[in-house]
Design an enzyme around this catalytic site. Structure first.
Site, PDB file in Angstrom:
ATOM      1  N   GLY A  10       0.841  -1.196   0.000  1.00 25.47           N
ATOM      2  CA  GLY A  10       0.000   0.000   0.000  1.00 25.47           C
ATOM      3  C   GLY A  10       0.872   1.241   0.000  1.00 25.47           C
ATOM      4  O   GLY A  10       1.981   1.246  -0.525  1.00 25.47           O
ATOM      5  N   CYS A  11       0.380   2.270   0.622  1.00 22.74           N
ATOM      6  CA  CYS A  11       1.080   3.554   0.697  1.00 22.74           C
ATOM      7  C   CYS A  11       2.463   3.375   1.301  1.00 22.74           C
ATOM      8  O   CYS A  11       2.609   2.820   2.383  1.00 22.74           O
ATOM      9  CB  CYS A  11       0.249   4.510   1.551  1.00 22.74           C
TER      10      CYS A  11
END
Length: 178
Positions: A10-11
């Site tokens: 993810g981020c």
């Protein structure tokens, strides 16, 4: 002697914040990997058209923390059952992926997926991908949580719960100052 490991969960701001807390980790760099565009920018990667994942490259001392431990922490601090997303971040750039750098890491990555499958009720969708060219993210993405991230509402909603999971499940792996 240090080694490196590359994970996409993810981020990259969120995964970087987790891995910087670990003993035996000397550096965590946010960047891009797995795509088909040379020298991609953040804006290009966010468009989802480059094929890259937001990822982190971890430099660590295997005498202190193993690749297998790093992989287990990776699985425990993001949702490896969400395909091409983490929370509100949606797109292939937010996929869950591991990028082994040698045959030993490949074997450890496969074993970690098997271990993670026992801890999650959904199917593990994390991929093991070839470690293509690594592109460091722009300077303002590096050490984001330690800088302006703690004033960012997105980061404040996402990162503290990840750090709590880390502290609860891996207290013995934290830095002395973490």
């Amino acid at each position: 002697m240090s080694e490196q490991a590359i994970f996409a969960g993810g981020c990259f701001w969120c995964t970087e914040a987790v891995f910087k807390q670990l003993g035996g980790v000397s550096a965590v760099e946010s960047g891009y990997i797995g795509g088909h565009v040379d020298n991609p920018t953040y804006r290009e990667v966010c468009s989802g058209t480059t094929g890259h994942a937001e990822a982190i490259r971890v430099t660590y001392d295997p005498a202190v923390i193993s690749y297998g431990d790093l992989a287990d922490i990776f699985f425990a601090t993001h949702d490896p059952t969400q395909l091409n997303r983490q929370g509100n971040d949606v797109g292939t750039q937010y996929r869950s992926a591991m990028f082994p750098l040698d045959d030993d890491q490949q074997a450890e990555a496969e074993a970690a997926i098997d271990r993670a499958a026992k801890d999650h009720s959904g199917e593990i969708v994390t991929t093991i991908e070839e470690a293509t060219t690594w592109y460091p993210a722009e300077d303002y993405h590096q050490d984001y949580w330690d800088g302006e991230g703690q004033g960012n509402p997105y980061c404040m909603a996402v990162i503290p719960p990840k750090l709590q999971k880390l502290k609860k499940g891996f207290a013995d792996r934290l830095r002395e100052t973490a």
